[in-house]
Each structure stands twice: as structure tokens, then as C-alpha cells.
Design an enzyme around this catalytic site. Structure first.
Site, PDB file in Angstrom:
ATOM      1  CG  ASP A   1      -1.895   1.147   1.186  1.00 59.04           C
ATOM      2  OD1 ASP A   1      -3.308   0.519   1.109  1.00 59.04           O
ATOM      3  OD2 ASP A   1      -1.708   2.231   1.154  1.00 59.04           O
TER       4      ASP A   1
ATOM      5  CG  ASP B   1      -3.244   3.632  -2.001  1.00 62.50           C
ATOM      6  OD1 ASP B   1      -4.186   2.734  -1.774  1.00 62.50           O
ATOM      7  OD2 ASP B   1      -2.682   4.110  -1.418  1.00 62.50           O
ATOM      8  CD  GLU B   2      -5.772  -1.421  -0.471  1.00 67.07           C
ATOM      9  OE1 GLU B   2      -5.441  -2.440   0.350  1.00 67.07           O
ATOM     10  OE2 GLU B   2      -6.756  -0.678  -0.161  1.00 67.07           O
TER      11      GLU B   2
HETATM   12  P1  TTP Z   1      -5.637   4.776   1.904  1.00 64.83           P
HETATM   13  O1  TTP Z   1      -4.402   4.015   1.330  1.00 64.83           O
HETATM   14  O2  TTP Z   1      -6.503   4.527   2.896  1.00 64.83           O
HETATM   15  O3  TTP Z   1      -4.601   6.211   2.471  1.00 64.83           O
HETATM   16  P2  TTP Z   1      -3.324   7.078   2.014  1.00 64.83           P
HETATM   17  O4  TTP Z   1      -2.762   6.499   0.913  1.00 64.83           O
HETATM   18  O5  TTP Z   1      -3.675   8.279   1.776  1.00 64.83           O
HETATM   19  O6  TTP Z   1      -2.799   6.942   3.549  1.00 64.83           O
HETATM   20  P3  TTP Z   1      -1.969   5.483   4.041  1.00 64.83           P
HETATM   21  O7  TTP Z   1      -0.660   5.934   4.217  1.00 64.83           O
HETATM   22  O8  TTP Z   1      -2.700   5.348   5.354  1.00 64.83           O
HETATM   23  O9  TTP Z   1      -2.171   4.415   3.077  1.00 64.83           O
HETATM   24  O10 TTP Z   1      -6.302   5.355   0.505  1.00 64.83           O
HETATM   25  C1  TTP Z   1      -5.504   5.451  -0.797  1.00 64.83           C
HETATM   26  C2  TTP Z   1      -5.997   6.803  -1.572  1.00 64.83           C
HETATM   27  O11 TTP Z   1      -7.431   6.817  -1.504  1.00 64.83           O
HETATM   28  C3  TTP Z   1      -5.756   7.993  -0.572  1.00 64.83           C
HETATM   29  O12 TTP Z   1      -4.497   8.791  -0.892  1.00 64.83           O
HETATM   30  C4  TTP Z   1      -7.081   9.000  -0.923  1.00 64.83           C
HETATM   31  C5  TTP Z   1      -8.079   8.146  -1.475  1.00 64.83           C
HETATM   32  N1  TTP Z   1      -9.074   8.261  -0.258  1.00 64.83           N
HETATM   33  C6  TTP Z   1     -10.132   8.759  -0.295  1.00 64.83           C
HETATM   34  O13 TTP Z   1     -10.175   9.651  -1.334  1.00 64.83           O
HETATM   35  N2  TTP Z   1     -11.099   8.814   0.748  1.00 64.83           N
HETATM   36  C7  TTP Z   1     -10.838   8.063   1.855  1.00 64.83           C
HETATM   37  O14 TTP Z   1     -11.681   8.368   2.717  1.00 64.83           O
HETATM   38  C8  TTP Z   1      -9.675   7.189   1.750  1.00 64.83           C
HETATM   39  C9  TTP Z   1      -9.284   6.429   3.089  1.00 64.83           C
HETATM   40  C10 TTP Z   1      -8.776   7.098   0.837  1.00 64.83           C
HETATM   41 MG    MG Z   2      -2.226   4.116   0.927  1.00 65.91          MG
END
Ligand code: TTP
Ligand code: MG
Length: 389
Positions: free
Chosen positions: A9, A104-105
Site C-alpha cells: 500500500d 494504491d494497493e
Molecule cells: P489509503 O491507502 O487508505 O490512504 P493513504 O494512501 O492516503 O494513506 P496511508 O499511508 O494510510 O495508506 O487510500 C488511498 C487513497 O485513496 C488516498 O490517498 C486518497 C483516497 N481516499 C479517499 O479519497 N478517501 C478516503 O476516505 C480514503 C481512506 C482514501
Molecule cells: Mg495508501
């Protein structure tokens, strides 16, 4: 032989893409999200913004109050999509089995792929380095023998982390964690479990299966085995990239199921008409949903046999929608459909099966009318939605 699965991720994805684009933003509290003045919400917060209590899904206005010096950026989805495509391409260089979960994962089954690198963590480091070198992004990697443990591990080692849970160590790793760390435990399930006096994964794992299944049904049974580090799900690579897709953004976010289904039906008609005009059938059906907070997910299913029949494609899309709505009760701003794994004209039509022929004749007639008189010339019952509210 134990499998070796990675969950990868990207860290603070939207924000990190913006920081890679504009290095002046690095090391600062940065938020990507909707307009604070217009009831927007935070989509992604940099790790510098998180100590202020800022997290995804929070109203942007609250985030502004908690950290007035934070730099606010509106989302640039095309940038994120490009970065995501390149991220997935890098992953595909390391394993043939890549299952993207969102932008992103992804899960990777790397069983047997680690040999040239020496060990799974070395392979993970090589992947992280490529991502960093080519995209200027950091990723966190969880390594385990099954999906659920790998996913929990990657979340726990963020940001820029690497955590391997050796086979046999799953239960010891999971035991002390709060139940909310288990994928699938949302606010509702957490509340139900807490009412049963369960707060840790250890407590959930030691409960008799019947007790939890009675309370939470099949979800409970799945959670019970996850809590014991048991997860037989395969890493499923999506079907072939060649696809036809259509999507629709609502003027107002909605949770109205009839309205969502009618929109989905319309989109199915469009993609199926295009499919039929190419004399092809599709084996994979995927829906895409973007929530009010910009989170975007896709869910896909594989048909037993390739089809070009709108009713067949729609029935699958409708099931996927139903399941997803049951998982999350959040307003939706966009719905999309993608059909892929397209096959040519070799589809075998059972000649005397009137059940399958009728929908096909219907499709043919509708295609003909729509071709002559435009897409809105025919509406079937499934298209007629109540007013969106
Ligand atoms: P995530 O992988 O949950 O969050 P992140 O990559 O920003 O942070 P982390 O380091 O904790 O992984 O989500 C990936 C992307 O999806 C995030 O950058 C933006 C989008 N997203 C939203 O638009 N709304 C949301 O509520 C979440 C959780 C994510
Ligand atoms: Mg992320």
C-alpha cells in the site's frame, strides 16, 4: 508449501503524488481533499498532518481548524490514475499474480519469485526501491502466508515499512490487536462485537464459531477465521486489460439503491451495445464506485461463460452493487461499469434454448432502435429510476 503473499500500500497516496510533483510540499502538513467552504472532506493527509488528528473522511473544515497551517490541495485524479498505472506496472514486473485493490494497493502472490533476491523481504525491498526511484513514492509491505495477515501487517508498519509474519506466527501476531484492525470490521461490526464483550482479536479467535456466526452470519464466520490467521483466498489477477467501460457522475451524491441500479442498467446497456457491435462477448464484469469522500473502489466477478447479453451482464453488476452497498453505507458520487476479458465471435449460442435466445433477440431489437433513434429512444423497466433525492 506455504504461500508467500505481499500486501503493498502506498503511503499517503494522493498527498505523496502531489509532493512528488511539487517537492516544496515535502515534509509539510499537506491535505488533499474537498473544499472546506463546501462541506468537502479530507481524502488524504500527509504524515506531518496526522499528529494534529487529521485523517481521511474528516470534514475539511475541521481539518482546517485542527491545523490552520496545513496546505490544502484539490484532488487531481488524472495524476493519481497515472501514478497508479505505473505502480501496478512495476508490481507486474515482480510477479505474474497481482491483484489491484484500489488505486494504491495490491496483493501479490510471490511464492517462488523471491529466489533471485534471496528472501521475501529482499524482494519486497527491491519493489520498494523501484517504486521510490521511478515514482518518488514510498510503499509499505506486509508479508505473510495469507492475504488478511499480509494486509494487517502492511497497515501496522506504515509509513515506508516492511513487516514479515512468518508462517506459524500468525496467531501470536494477531492476538493483541484491537478488532478494528481486522479488514471487514467496520464501525457497525465493531459495535456488535463490543456488545458481546469482544475487543481484541484474541477474544474473537477464542469464541466458538457458532456464537459469532449466530450473531453476524457469514461475515462473522469469515471474521472468525481471519482472527485465527486463516484465509484461503487466492490472489486473483484481474482479467485481461482490454475492456469497454462507461461511468456516470451524479449531480448530487446518492445512496438511493433504485436510482443506482437504474444508472447501472443504463451503463450496462451502453457497454453491451458496444460489445455486440464488435461481435464480442465478455467474461469479466466490474463495477466502480466513487464515494462522496472520493474513495474509489472496484469490485469484479467472472462469468461462467462469456456473454454479450445485457441482462446477464447487468445481473452480475447488480449483485456486485448489492454486495458493496451492504458493506458500506456511504453516499456515492460516481458509478461505473467495465467489461473485460473480451472474446471474439467463437461464442456458442445454444440453438434451441428459448430462455437464452429471448434476451438476445431483445438486445438486437433495442440496439437497432437505439442506432436509428438515439440512446434514449427505448427504456426498459430497469432503466426507469425514481427521482434522485
Ligand atoms: P489509503 O491507502 O487508505 O490512504 P493513504 O494512501 O492516503 O494513506 P496511508 O499511508 O494510510 O495508506 O487510500 C488511498 C487513497 O485513496 C488516498 O490517498 C486518497 C483516497 N481516499 C479517499 O479519497 N478517501 C478516503 O476516505 C480514503 C481512506 C482514501
Ligand atoms: Mg495508501
Amino acid at each position: 508449501m506455504a504461500r508467500c503473499i505481499f500486501h503493498i500500500d502506498l503511503d499517503a497516496f494522493f498527498v505523496s503524488v502531489e509532493q512528488a510533483f511539487n517537492p516544496k510540499l515535502k515534509g509539510k502538513p499537506v491535505i488533499v481533499g474537498g473544499d472546506p467552504e463546501r462541506r468537502g472532506v479530507v481524502a488524504s493527509a500527509s504524515y506531518e498532518a496526522r499528529p494534529f488528528g487529521i485523517h481521511a473522511g474528516m470534514p475539511s473544515s475541521k481539518a482546517c481548524r485542527l491545523c490552520p497551517q496545513a496546505i490544502f490541495i484539490r484532488p487531481n485524479f488524472s495524476r493519481y490514475r497515472d501514478a497508479s498505472n505505473r505502480f501496478m506496472e512495476i508490481l507486474a514486473d515482480f510477479s505474474p499474480d497481482v491483484e489491484p485493490l484500489g488505486l494504491d494497493e495490491a496483493y501479490l502472490d510471490v511464492t517462488g519469485c523471491e529466489e533471485p533476491y534471496g528472501s521475501p523481504p529482499e524482494l519486497a525491498r527491491a519493489i520498494k526501491e523501484r517504486i521510490h526511484k521511478e515514482l518518488k513514492l514510498t510503499a509499505s509491505v506486509g508479508i505473510a502466508a495469507c492475504k488478511v495477515v499480509a494486509k494487517i501487517a502492511s497497515a501496522l508498519c506504515k509509513p515506508d515499512g516492511l513487516l514479515e509474519i512468518a508462517p506459524g506466527r500468525e496467531q501470536a501476531f494477531l492476538n493483541p490487536l484491537p478488532i478494528a484492525k481486522l479488514p471487514g470490521v467496520g464501525e457497525k461490526t465493531e459495535k456488535s462485537l463490543k456488545e458481546m464483550g469482544i475487543t481484541t482479536i484474541r477474544e474473537l479467535a477464542s469464541l466458538p464459531l457458532d456464537t459469532i456466526a449466530q450473531r453476524l452470519g457469514t461475515t462473522g464466520a469469515a471474521l472468525h477465521s481471519y482472527a485465527r490467521g486463516i484465509d484461503d483466498r487466492e490472489v486473483e489477477a484481474p482479467c485481461e486489460a482490454k475492456s469497454i467501460s462507461h461511468e456516470f457522475t451524479f449531480a448530487r451524491d446518492t445512496l438511493d439503491r433504485d436510482f443506482l441500479e437504474a444508472t447501472l442498467h443504463n451503463l450496462c446497456q451502453e457497454v453491451c451495445q458496444e460489445l455486440r457491435s464488435q461481435n464480442k462477448s465478455a467474461k469479466c464484469v466490474a463495477i466502480k464506485l466513487r464515494y462522496a469522500d472520493f474513495r474509489t473502489i472496484t469490485r469484479q466477478a467472472t462469468l461462467r461463460e462469456a456473454s454479450d447479453v445485457t441482462q446477464v451482464i447487468y445481473a452480475t453488476a447488480q449483485q456486485l452493487l448489492g454486495r458493496t452497498l451492504a458493506e458500506q453505507e456511504k453516499s456515492i458520487r460516481l458509478v461505473g461499469i467495465r467489461i473485460s476479458s473480451l472474446v471474439g465471435e467463437e461464442r456458442q449460442l445454444p440453438m434451441f434454448d428459448s430462455k437464452t435466445e429471448r434476451p438476445q433477440r431483445l438486445d438486437k431489437a433495442i440496439d437497432e432502435i437505439r442506432r436509428k433513434h438515439g440512446p434514449s429512444a427505448v427504456k426498459t423497466g430497469d432503466d426507469i429510476a425514481p427521482e434522485s433525492s
